[in-house]
Design a protein around this motif. Structure first.
Motif, mmCIF file in Angstrom:
data_model
loop_
_atom_site.group_PDB
_atom_site.id
_atom_site.type_symbol
_atom_site.label_atom_id
_atom_site.label_comp_id
_atom_site.label_asym_id
_atom_site.label_seq_id
_atom_site.Cartn_x
_atom_site.Cartn_y
_atom_site.Cartn_z
ATOM 1 N N THR A 52 33.964 33.239 52.182
ATOM 2 C CA THR A 52 33.461 33.047 50.826
ATOM 3 C C THR A 52 33.090 34.373 50.161
ATOM 4 O OG1 THR A 52 32.598 30.850 51.363
ATOM 5 C CG2 THR A 52 31.671 31.943 49.432
ATOM 6 N N LEU A 53 33.487 34.491 48.896
ATOM 7 C CA LEU A 53 33.037 35.572 48.021
ATOM 8 C C LEU A 53 32.115 34.951 46.986
ATOM 9 C CD1 LEU A 53 36.362 37.525 47.339
ATOM 10 C CD2 LEU A 53 34.507 38.226 48.846
ATOM 11 N N ASN A 54 30.863 35.352 46.960
ATOM 12 C CA ASN A 54 29.889 34.816 46.013
ATOM 13 C C ASN A 54 29.538 35.901 44.996
ATOM 14 O OD1 ASN A 54 27.902 32.965 44.943
ATOM 15 N ND2 ASN A 54 26.388 34.327 45.857
ATOM 16 N N PHE A 55 29.885 35.662 43.726
ATOM 17 C CA PHE A 55 29.658 36.669 42.682
ATOM 18 C C PHE A 55 28.402 36.345 41.882
ATOM 19 C CE2 PHE A 55 34.147 37.175 43.597
ATOM 20 C CZ PHE A 55 34.305 38.554 43.569
ATOM 21 N N THR A 56 27.591 37.369 41.660
ATOM 22 C CA THR A 56 26.373 37.197 40.872
ATOM 23 C C THR A 56 26.581 37.619 39.416
ATOM 24 O OG1 THR A 56 25.568 39.400 41.501
ATOM 25 C CG2 THR A 56 24.923 37.536 42.894
ATOM 26 N N SER A 57 27.752 38.138 39.084
ATOM 27 C CA SER A 57 28.115 38.450 37.702
ATOM 28 C C SER A 57 29.627 38.305 37.558
ATOM 29 C CB SER A 57 27.678 39.869 37.313
ATOM 30 O OG SER A 57 28.333 40.839 38.119
ATOM 31 N N ALA A 58 30.092 38.144 36.333
ATOM 32 C CA ALA A 58 31.522 37.961 36.080
ATOM 33 C C ALA A 58 32.287 39.240 36.383
ATOM 34 C CB ALA A 58 31.752 37.541 34.640
ATOM 35 N N ASN A 59 33.466 39.079 37.009
ATOM 36 C CA ASN A 59 34.301 40.223 37.374
ATOM 37 C C ASN A 59 35.760 39.929 37.069
ATOM 38 O OD1 ASN A 59 32.956 42.554 39.262
ATOM 39 N ND2 ASN A 59 31.779 40.652 39.359
ATOM 40 N N THR A 60 36.532 40.995 36.858
ATOM 41 C CA THR A 60 37.977 40.878 36.705
ATOM 42 C C THR A 60 38.657 41.826 37.688
ATOM 43 O OG1 THR A 60 38.065 42.569 34.970
ATOM 44 C CG2 THR A 60 37.817 40.274 34.266
ATOM 45 N N ALA A 61 39.885 41.494 38.055
ATOM 46 C CA ALA A 61 40.646 42.307 39.001
ATOM 47 C C ALA A 61 42.138 42.076 38.750
ATOM 48 C CB ALA A 61 40.272 41.965 40.435
ATOM 49 N N SER A 62 42.984 42.736 39.529
ATOM 50 C CA SER A 62 44.425 42.582 39.349
ATOM 51 C C SER A 62 45.164 42.679 40.673
ATOM 52 C CB SER A 62 44.964 43.656 38.380
ATOM 53 O OG SER A 62 44.708 44.954 38.869
ATOM 54 N N TYR A 63 46.257 41.923 40.769
ATOM 55 C CA TYR A 63 47.187 41.948 41.899
ATOM 56 C C TYR A 63 46.456 41.777 43.240
ATOM 57 C CZ TYR A 63 50.942 43.326 38.762
ATOM 58 O OH TYR A 63 51.875 43.345 37.755
ATOM 59 N N ILE A 64 45.945 40.572 43.451
ATOM 60 C CA ILE A 64 45.288 40.250 44.715
ATOM 61 C C ILE A 64 45.955 39.031 45.342
ATOM 62 C CG2 ILE A 64 43.150 39.541 45.864
ATOM 63 C CD1 ILE A 64 41.567 41.023 43.816
ATOM 64 N N ARG A 65 46.210 39.120 46.629
ATOM 65 C CA ARG A 65 46.712 38.002 47.428
ATOM 66 C C ARG A 65 45.550 37.448 48.237
ATOM 67 N NH1 ARG A 65 47.549 38.112 52.674
ATOM 68 N NH2 ARG A 65 49.019 36.731 53.718
ATOM 69 N N PHE A 66 45.220 36.175 48.003
ATOM 70 C CA PHE A 66 44.125 35.515 48.711
ATOM 71 C C PHE A 66 44.685 34.568 49.770
ATOM 72 C CE2 PHE A 66 42.494 36.362 44.431
ATOM 73 C CZ PHE A 66 41.254 36.921 44.687
ATOM 74 N N ARG A 67 44.044 34.533 50.935
ATOM 75 C CA ARG A 67 44.377 33.519 51.939
ATOM 76 C C ARG A 67 43.077 32.936 52.495
ATOM 77 N NH1 ARG A 67 44.786 33.250 57.381
ATOM 78 N NH2 ARG A 67 44.612 35.508 57.674
ATOM 79 N N ASN A 68 42.903 31.629 52.289
ATOM 80 C CA ASN A 68 41.736 30.892 52.790
ATOM 81 C C ASN A 68 40.424 31.537 52.349
ATOM 82 O OD1 ASN A 68 43.532 29.172 54.027
ATOM 83 N ND2 ASN A 68 43.261 30.011 56.072
ATOM 84 N N ILE A 69 40.300 31.692 51.033
ATOM 85 C CA ILE A 69 39.112 32.300 50.440
ATOM 86 C C ILE A 69 38.529 31.359 49.379
ATOM 87 C CG2 ILE A 69 38.239 34.195 49.008
ATOM 88 C CD1 ILE A 69 38.814 35.044 51.864
ATOM 89 N N VAL A 70 37.213 31.165 49.419
ATOM 90 C CA VAL A 70 36.496 30.368 48.438
ATOM 91 C C VAL A 70 35.638 31.306 47.592
ATOM 92 C CG1 VAL A 70 34.754 28.574 48.104
ATOM 93 C CG2 VAL A 70 36.464 28.326 49.920
ATOM 94 N N VAL A 71 35.790 31.202 46.262
ATOM 95 C CA VAL A 71 34.997 32.009 45.343
ATOM 96 C C VAL A 71 33.935 31.123 44.708
ATOM 97 C CG1 VAL A 71 35.020 33.334 43.189
ATOM 98 C CG2 VAL A 71 36.838 33.654 44.887
ATOM 99 N N THR A 72 32.683 31.568 44.759
ATOM 100 C CA THR A 72 31.573 30.818 44.182
ATOM 101 C C THR A 72 30.770 31.715 43.248
ATOM 102 O OG1 THR A 72 30.122 31.362 46.053
ATOM 103 C CG2 THR A 72 31.407 29.324 46.223
ATOM 104 N N GLY A 73 29.831 31.098 42.513
ATOM 105 C CA GLY A 73 28.966 31.853 41.615
ATOM 106 C C GLY A 73 29.639 32.123 40.288
ATOM 107 N N SER A 74 29.491 33.339 39.785
ATOM 108 C CA SER A 74 30.073 33.712 38.494
ATOM 109 C C SER A 74 31.592 33.802 38.570
ATOM 110 C CB SER A 74 29.492 35.060 38.040
ATOM 111 O OG SER A 74 28.086 35.000 37.907
ATOM 112 N N THR A 75 32.222 33.895 37.404
ATOM 113 C CA THR A 75 33.682 33.854 37.343
ATOM 114 C C THR A 75 34.312 35.112 37.940
ATOM 115 O OG1 THR A 75 33.665 34.780 35.102
ATOM 116 C CG2 THR A 75 33.689 32.372 35.311
#
Length: 199
Positions: free
Chosen positions: A45-68
């Motif tokens: 899990t990646l838990n964000f406490t503020s909104a973030n942006t990124a580019s060109y990411i490959r995710f495998r079995n990842i849960v994102v929670t919190g801010s966008t």
């Protein structure tokens, strides 16, 4: 604050959560960033406490929670939830220009025998080697870089094709179709992530 380097693979332990305020993760079409759960089953899990942006990411079995967390584009493998943005659909890419290094964008075209496109294959791209890939033979060097593709096809070529090198992961999700003219002299195994495959 967390900074991720393009072309690297980052693992999160199964059942573990990392809380992040700010992330710098700016990959490009030559160097994707990879964020994975450390095991094939379960999620990290990646838990964000503020909104973030990124580019060109490959995710495998990842849960994102919190801010966008918005990533353009991105690839989802396995159980991936909470990521916003454009999902990469994959494309056909053709090797051109004879001998060379896999990560050299001058060797990749969107058409058979066409002009270079300026990118290298990504996680969902299918790659093709044909009689227009070289003149009499083709030698492909992987070097010391992460190699990713969906499928690789050499069945439309009668040229001798050789692959060598690589001390980093080779990741495939689809089919691997070689001919007797292909020589595979690569030090690393291929990690197969797809469910429907042909070898």
């Amino acid at each position: 604050s967390l900074a991720l380097t393009p072309s690297k693979v980052y693992h999160i332990g199964q059942g573990s959560a990392i809380t992040i305020k700010k992330i710098r993760a700016l990959g490009d079409c030559q160097n994707w960033i990879n964020i994975e759960c450390a095991t094939r089953s379960g999620t990290g899990t990646l838990n964000f406490t503020s909104a973030n942006t990124a580019s060109y990411i490959r995710f495998r079995n990842i849960v994102v929670t919190g801010s966008t967390f918005t990533v353009n584009p991105h690839v989802k493998i396995g159980t991936v939830t909470g990521v916003l943005g454009i999902v990469d659909a994959g494309k056909k890419m053709y090797w051109v220009g004879g001998d060379g290094h896999w990560k050299n964008p001058q060797h990749w075209s969107l058409t058979d025998g066409g002009l270079p496109v300026g990118c290298v294959p990504g996680p969902l791209d299918s790659v093709y080697f044909t009689n227009l890939s070289g003149s009499t033979s083709v030698q492909v060097e992987f070097g010391d870089s992460v190699v990713q593709f969906h499928s690789i096809f050499c069945s439309n070529s009668t040229l001798p094709i050789s692959f060598s090198g690589n001390n980093k992961p080779i990741q495939a999700m689809g089919s691997i179709v070689f001919t007797p003219q292909v020589t595979w002299s690569v030090s690393k195994n291929i990690a197969l992530y797809g469910a429907a495959t042909t070898y």
